[in-house]
Structure formats: structure tokens, C-alpha cells
Design an enzyme around this catalytic site. Structure first.
Site, PDB file in Angstrom:
ATOM      1  N   GLN A 196     -10.154 -63.200 -43.707  1.00  0.00           N
ATOM      2  CA  GLN A 196     -11.377 -63.178 -42.905  1.00  0.00           C
ATOM      3  C   GLN A 196     -11.755 -61.744 -42.576  1.00  0.00           C
ATOM      4  OE1 GLN A 196     -10.825 -65.403 -39.286  1.00  0.00           O
ATOM      5  NE2 GLN A 196     -11.805 -67.221 -40.112  1.00  0.00           N
ATOM      6  N   CYS A 227      -6.717 -64.637 -33.920  1.00  0.00           N
ATOM      7  CA  CYS A 227      -6.952 -64.408 -32.494  1.00  0.00           C
ATOM      8  C   CYS A 227      -5.695 -64.370 -31.628  1.00  0.00           C
ATOM      9  CB  CYS A 227      -7.991 -65.355 -31.929  1.00  0.00           C
ATOM     10  SG  CYS A 227      -8.200 -66.881 -32.784  1.00  0.00           S
ATOM     11  N   LYS A 237     -20.180 -71.849 -30.406  1.00  0.00           N
ATOM     12  CA  LYS A 237     -20.325 -70.817 -31.431  1.00  0.00           C
ATOM     13  C   LYS A 237     -21.700 -70.831 -32.077  1.00  0.00           C
ATOM     14  CE  LYS A 237     -18.221 -73.862 -34.867  1.00  0.00           C
ATOM     15  NZ  LYS A 237     -17.453 -73.928 -36.098  1.00  0.00           N
ATOM     16  N   HIS A 262     -14.982 -64.132 -30.601  1.00  0.00           N
ATOM     17  CA  HIS A 262     -14.418 -64.162 -31.952  1.00  0.00           C
ATOM     18  C   HIS A 262     -15.608 -64.010 -32.885  1.00  0.00           C
ATOM     19  CE1 HIS A 262     -10.832 -66.743 -30.620  1.00  0.00           C
ATOM     20  NE2 HIS A 262     -11.652 -66.831 -29.611  1.00  0.00           N
ATOM     21  N   ARG A 267      -4.027 -71.851 -44.120  1.00  0.00           N
ATOM     22  CA  ARG A 267      -4.247 -73.145 -43.486  1.00  0.00           C
ATOM     23  C   ARG A 267      -3.928 -74.212 -44.522  1.00  0.00           C
ATOM     24  NH1 ARG A 267     -10.086 -72.050 -40.386  1.00  0.00           N
ATOM     25  NH2 ARG A 267      -9.308 -70.257 -39.211  1.00  0.00           N
ATOM     26  N   HIS A 324     -12.195 -59.394 -32.872  1.00  0.00           N
ATOM     27  CA  HIS A 324     -12.215 -59.973 -31.527  1.00  0.00           C
ATOM     28  C   HIS A 324     -12.638 -58.908 -30.553  1.00  0.00           C
ATOM     29  CE1 HIS A 324      -9.695 -62.760 -33.805  1.00  0.00           C
ATOM     30  NE2 HIS A 324     -10.345 -63.652 -33.089  1.00  0.00           N
ATOM     31  N   ASP A 338     -12.438 -60.476 -39.858  1.00  0.00           N
ATOM     32  CA  ASP A 338     -12.331 -60.983 -38.495  1.00  0.00           C
ATOM     33  C   ASP A 338     -12.361 -59.855 -37.469  1.00  0.00           C
ATOM     34  OD1 ASP A 338     -12.059 -63.005 -36.691  1.00  0.00           O
ATOM     35  OD2 ASP A 338      -9.946 -63.405 -37.087  1.00  0.00           O
TER      36      ASP A 338
END
Length: 663
Positions: free
Chosen positions: A407, A360, A490, A536, A389, A411, A409
Site C-alpha cells: 500500500q 496502522c 471513510k 488513515h 491478507r 497515517h 500507506d
RNA sequence: GCCGACGUAGCUCAGCUGGUAGAGCACUUCACUCGUAAUGAAGGGGUCCCCGGUUCGAGUCCGGGCGUCGGCUCCA
């Protein structure tokens, strides 16, 4: 007093009659089999008087149930009552476990011991210098068996809080004292707690709400399974206790079956299937990070392709952003303060840098590098982003919890007015994705956590927005208070693994904070700058985790469109190799992923090996097939399904791949 | 990170109270040319996770580290 039984018949009983009286009134067999009673949905000990008009259910005409809605509903719980009955004896077994541990380890402090799905546990603090391991379980079990054989009745008594505190202080059981003190402190001011219930079996007395079966002998078959550490009150800053897990059933056969099911589930563990199928592996040189073999990379890339293919018509644009950023970016996003210990940090020319743990901030950075008009919104940036991570070592778990993952992912930057539609579209996309695999998810709405950034009003607003998106679509969800991200609430989508453990796949998160922190804006129709909202979202979550879960749910039999090797050509003998190569070439023409087993081995052997590799189609070719331009098709797990022309098979396989048939 | 256990050939695992490492599968070679889940024979393959210590001698005992497994905590 009159009660209504599950079959609708009425059972009149004298006042002060107990559950045992009720069972006896119905029949002597039932009286012997009874474990507890359920009155208006509440489980109670057999020995307790049944509720009447003056009981806890409050006012109402004599002989009638709660709120005057008719007679109390009464059900006798026996071994055949399923889950509630199992819970009962598992709770009994937890008490017997504590009793046995106290026998064997004087001075042990006991804390709590509830029944759980599939079993029970009890948490202990062993005296200084004493620790137990799996090797000690047998001796504890033996002691438990003595208490079960002794047929100790479970006796309930209600005592005042003072009496209970005095008792547990005298026994030097500080955890029990703390539990009682908390009960009193946390009680509803309108209903202060002045009494607590104790249950005694043999010489052992425990603070317990109950209910329990009449005696220990009802625990027919049990087994202690493992020893684990668990923090007192689930708080990592408090004492680490020793938890003993076990399970109990009404028969040795049921217990045996349960243990076999667990063993069976282990065979479907993705950590076993992955290396076995040649998909991925792990090495000590990169803990928590998967190595993908060609077959696994094929699966991985097919999923990425699916995301792209489904995202494009839904208005997503793929972007690419850097892996490594100056710490200043992470300070703006808040990660530096909150997650630095869990980030891989490095240094370049005296600048502190960190590998991205999330996409993000990069996407925010990218968005902010150019001006935006309200005409451009919503902007939907997607990126199969590689994240790192530094997860604590004890939390790593195959592909399901890794230190390096990709991910799916995206946005979404949009206006306040577009928000509802965009959240709804994310949910639609998620369900469309899961439908490809025929999997069901459990939804959770997670609200503001204790550690958070952003104004309360924004949280109120964003929580309400997610809730209304769920409710307008009539979706069932669990509310998970305080479990939101630090920047916003979320909706999470969960699935379970082969051993029933729950893992988050998809997530849709609302965020008013990053737009604020990164000063993201767009020019409105009024020619003024406006702050937008950010969503997200990830649907599969991480491709790694998704593949892990998918392997466990399909038992390694990936759908044809996704599986690395779709068909394997099995020539009967070496003289059929030429024809087998023709078949392979034909399959390659329609982009099938096929292999030829050209080993000089028996047909049975080649079939067996292909079955173990879980290849969906085995194409046996010999003289017959060569003459007629056919293949003899064997389906994985199903056996021989007859012959087809090679063209026909190639076309069918190609169609299955194209349609992503969920076979 | 915390509690407990485990780490022996590519894989699954033996290896008793310390005496210098073994099986099955896989792999290589040879023979067999096979019709839907294992053809046979021979052979190659090991810093017994790493580092220290005890001992005449350590895969085995002790200490530390790393990794893995089961939980707990955490999970942006």
C-alpha cells in the site's frame, strides 16, 4: 386533459386515455413503434390509463401536472429511446427466461429477475439433484425464442396481497411469497401495501412492478451468457441460487457489436497484458501473490518513487515497521477478533504471531514509543508497507485482489483543530496523484457499519467531518451507508476495470478509535496529555491494483516516463550495429531506458516486435542516420515521425521522463 | 468460502464414442544483411495440474485435492 410532448407541443387527450392512445394520437407510425410511455419521468405500460387530476399525482387544477406546475410531460418510448428502452426489453427478456426455465425444468423455484447494466438475469432454485451449466443455455434460448415468436402480450393486473400470496403459495413459489410478505412488512406505515401488480405473458405470471413492452416480440435479439451462483437476498447464510445472465438488444447487429466489445475488452485485461509485456506473472506455489519480472519491478519502483517525491513536500516522513507482530498488538487493534481468519498467523517460541494485514497498528506502536508535543503535530508517517491478507480463494483477481500487496500507506496523527485541513490536504494529494495519470475517480462516503468499535458520538463527529470536507470542496460523491471501516468512516476513490467492474483505489479514513485503544497522546500547551485524531490514507491504494487498473486503462501503453523500455534502437543491418551502440550509449548518458535490437532480422520484424511490446519509441538507424548523427523516430501506434539528431531526441525523452508527461 | 466451468509445450489452442500426443507463435542452429507490424529451412522442447480408482490399457471415464476463470458473499 392536456399533455406536453418533449418538443413542447401540447397534446389534448380524453380522460382515461392510455399511453397507446397518446401514441396513436400523435401518429400511426409511432403507435406501432411505441414500447412504453414516460409521464413526468415515470415509465408506464402503454396499456395503462394516463394519470389525470385524480391520479396518483394528487390534487391540482384539472389538466395540470404535479403540484400544479403545468401539464404532465409525456414522452413515447420507442427503440430509439436508448437506455430506458433497452432496460424495458431486458426486463421483458428476464420474464421470458423464467418462463422458458419453468417449461424445461418443472418444479424450479423462481426468485427475482431484474434488468442490469448491459443485460438482465434471473435467479432460480433448481429441484434437488438438478443443476445447469453453460451447456444448457442453448436449449433454454431455443425455448425463449419460441415464446418471443409467439408474440405473447404482457398483461398487467393488480391484485390484493391476499390473492397474490394465495396464488404463489398454490404454485409453490416460496421466494415470491417471501418477497410479498417483505413488501407488506417494510411498507411506509402511512402508505400500507394492500395491492401488488402481476404481469402475465403466455402461461407465466410473475410478481413485478413493471413496466413492460406490449409483447414479447419486441425482444429482437438476445443471448444467454453465463450461469453463476448467487445467494438469495445477497446473504451468504441463505440459499445459493442459480443465476442465469443474458443480454438483449433491438437488433442482431447491436448484440453482435456488444459481444465484440466484450471480447475486445478482454484483450486489455491486465492479467493478459502483464505476462505478455513481461511485467509480472503468477504461480500455483503462491496463489494470489504476483511475481514481478525486471520490467514490472521497474514500473512498480517508479510508482513508489512518485509517491515519495510527491509526499516529501507535503510533509510526509517515511518510516519502516516490522512485518510480523505478537498477537497482543492485534488484540489491541481489534484485528485479532474481527479478522483472524483472514490473517496469516504463525507461531514463534510459543507466541502467536501474525503478518501485518495493515500498517496502522505498527504506526501507532511507533508513535507511542516516544512522547509528542503539540508543536510536533501533525505527524505524517508514510510507508510503502508490504501487507498480507488471507483473502478467500474465490475473491482473488489478478493484481486487483491479491493476498500480498504494497500500500502507498500513510497515517496522520493530528489535533481536532487540524483535522479539516488534513483531510482536505489528503484529497488534494489524491487528485494531484491521479492527475499525473489523467484518470478520473468516483468518490464514495462510507458511514458506520453494523460491526464497529467506538462510541456513537465519535462516529457522529467523524462522519460529519468527512462530509464537510467533501462539501466545502464541492466534490460529488455517492453515499454508501454502513460501508465504513470498523474503526471509522471513510472517503473512497473508485475506478473501473476493462470490463466495467469497480475497484477502490484511494481511501481517506478517520479514526478516533485506534488513538483510544493505543492510548496515543501528545502534550498540549497546557502541559496536559491530550488524545489526538488519526487519519488513515492510501491514494493509489495498492501499487499492485493501481498497476492493474493503469494497464487496462492505457491498454498496456504505459506513459513514457513509467514504461519499462522507453526506446528501442533498430539497426537496419548488422553493419549499422556500431552506430546503434553509439546511439544507445548517448541515451544511457541521459538515463533513458533504452534497448538495442541486435538480432539479425528484417527491420519490419524488429518494428513489429517492438510494437507488440508497446515500446513508445523505435529508433531506426541506417547509413543516412549514421552519416548525420541522427535517429529516425517511429512512435508507437503512430508510425514514422521523421528524423532528429540523437542529442535532440535524448533531450526530449529526458524532458518527458522528468515532467512525467501524461502521453 | 459458495455456485458453475476450465486446467495438454514458454504462449494461444487441436486431440471424435479410452489404444500411449499435435499445430501456430516463441526458442536454438544455419542461410539471408534487409528502410518502418512476421525472410526461409532445419531442430530441441510435454510426469497431458496433483493423488487415488475403474480398465488389458486413461490426456480422455470416476472420486478427492490444488489452481484459474465467470458470478455471489467478503474486502480492515
Amino acid at each position: 386533459m392536456e399533455f406536453e410532448l418533449p418538443d413542447g407541443t401540447k397534446l389534448p387527450l380524453p380522460d382515461q386515455a392510455t399511453g397507446a392512445d397518446a401514441a396513436a394520437a400523435i401518429g400511426p407510425g409511432l403507435a406501432r413503434a411505441a414500447l412504453a410511455v414516460k409521464v413526468d419521468g415515470e415509465l408506464r405500460d402503454l396499456s395503462r390509463p394516463l394519470p389525470n387530476s385524480s391520479g396518483p399525482h394528487g390534487p391540482g387544477p384539472q389538466g395540470s401536472g404535479p403540484n400544479g406546475s403545468g401539464p404532465h410531460k409525456l414522452e413515447i418510448i420507442t427503440e430509439r429511446s436508448g437506455e430506458p428502452a433497452l432496460q424495458l426489453i431486458r426486463h421483458d427478456a428476464a420474464h421470458v427466461l423464467a418462463e422458458a426455465v419453468l417449461d424445461l425444468y418443472p418444479g424450479v423455484k423462481i426468485s427475482i429477475g431484474p434488468p442490469i447494466d448491459d443485460g438482465f438475469y434471473y435467479d432460480f432454485e433448481f429441484p434437488e439433484g438438478v443443476s445447469i451449466s453453460d451447456a444448457d443455455l442453448e436449449a433454454i434460448e431455443a425455448k425463449m425464442r419460441q415464446h418471443v415468436a409467439a408474440d405473447e402480450p404482457f398483461v398487467r393486473e393488480e391484485v390484493t396481497v391476499e390473492q397474490a400470496l394465495e396464488r404463489f403459495r398454490a404454485e409453490d413459489q416460496p421466494y415470491k411469497v417471501e418477497l410479498i410478505e417483505d413488501l407488506v412488512r417494510n411498507a411506509d406505515p402511512d402508505h400500507p401495501v394492500d395491492h401488488v401488480s402481476l404481469y402475465t405473458n403466455g402461461k407465466f405470471t410473475d410478481l413485478c412492478r413493471g413496466p413492460h413492452a406490449p409483447s414479447t416480440k419486441r425482444i429482437r435479439a438476445f443471448k444467454l451468457q453465463s450461469v453463476a451462483g448467487a445467494y438469495w437476498r445477497g446473504d451468504a447464510n441463505r440459499q445459493m441460487l442459480t443465476r442465469v445472465y443474458g443480454t438483449a438488444f433491438f437488433s442482431a447487429q447491436d448484440l453482435q457489436q456488444h459481444l465484440e466489445r466484450i471480447e475486445q475488452a478482454r484483450a486489455n485485461d491486465h492479467r493478459r497484458l502483464g505476462p505478455q509485456l513481461g511485467l509480472f506473472g503468477f504461480s500455483d506455489t503462491a496463489p494470489g501473490m504476483a511475481f514481478w519480472y525486471p520490467a514490472g519491478a521497474q514500473v512498480f519502483n517508479s510508482l513508489v518513487a512518485l509517491s515519495r517525491e510527491m509526499g516529501a513536500p507535503r510533509g510526509y516522513s517515511e518510516v519502516k515497521t516490522p512485518q510480523l507482530y505478537d498477537s497482543s498488538l492485534w488484540k489491541i487493534s481489534g484485528h485479532w477478533d474481527k479478522y483472524r481468519d483472514n490473517m496469516f498467523v504463525t507461531e514463534a517460541e510459543d507466541r502467536a504471531m501474525a503478518l501485518k494485514p495493515m500498517n496502522c497498528p505498527g504506526h501507532c506502536q511507533l508513535y507511542s514509543m516516544r512522547p509528542h508535543s503539540y508543536r510536533d503535530l501533525p505527524v505524517r508517517y508514510s510507508e510503502p508497507g508490504l501487507l498480507h491478507r488471507n483473502e478467500p480463494s474465490g475473491t482473488l483477481h489478478g493484481l486487483l485482489r491479491t493476498r500480498s500487496f504494497v500500500q502507498d500507506d500513510a497515517h496522520i496523527f493530528c489535533t481536532e483543530e487540524q483535522l479539516q485541513d488534513e483531510v482536505a490536504a489528503c484529497l488534494e494529494f489524491a487528485f494531484a496523484t491521479y492527475a499525473v495519470f489523467g484518470i478520473d475517480v468516483r468518490l464514495e462516503l462510507s458511514t458506520r457499519p453494523e460491526q464497529r468499535i467506538g462510541a456513537e458520538a465519535l462516529w457522529d463527529h467523524s462522519e460529519a467531518a468527512l462530509k464537510s470536507a467533501l462539501e466545502t470542496h464541492g466534490l460529488d460523491y455517492d453515499l454508501n451507508e454502513g460501508d465504513g471501516a470498523f474503526y471509522g468512516p471513510k472517503i473512497d476513490m473508485h475506478m473501473t476495470d476493462s470490463l466495467g467492474r469497480s475497484w477502490q483505489l484511494g481511501t481517506v479514513q478517520l479514526d478516533y478509535n485506534f488513538p483510544e485503544r493505543f492510548k496515543l497522546s501528545y502534550t498540549g500547551a497546557d502541559n496536559a496529555e491530550h488524545r489526538q485524531v488519526m487519519i488513515h490514507r492510501a491514494l493509489m491504494g495498492s501499487y499492485e491494483r493501481f498497476i492493474g487498473i493503469l494497464l487496462e486503462h492505457t491498454q498496456g501503453q504505459l506513459p513514457v516516463w513509467l514504461t519499462p523500455v522507453q526506446a528501442i534502437v533498430v539497426p537496419i543491418s548488422d553493419r549499422h550495429l556500431d552506430y546503434a551502440r553509439q546511439v544507445l550509449a548517448r541515451l544511457a548518458e541521459s538515463d533513458a531506458r533504452a534497448e538495442l535490437d541486435d538480432r539479425t532480422e528484417s527491420v519490419s520484424r524488429k518494428i513489429r516486435d517492438a510494437e507488440l511490446r508497446k515500446v513508445p519509441f523505435m529508433l531506426v538507424v541506417g547509413d543516412r542516420e549514421a552519416e548525420q548523427g541522427q535517429v529516425s523516430v517511429r512512435e508507437r501506434h503512430a508510425g514514422d515521425v521523421g528524423s532528429l539528431s540523437t542529442d535532440e531526441f535524448a533531450q526530449r525523452l529526458s524532458a518527458m521522463t522528468k515532467n512525467r508527461a501524461a502521453n
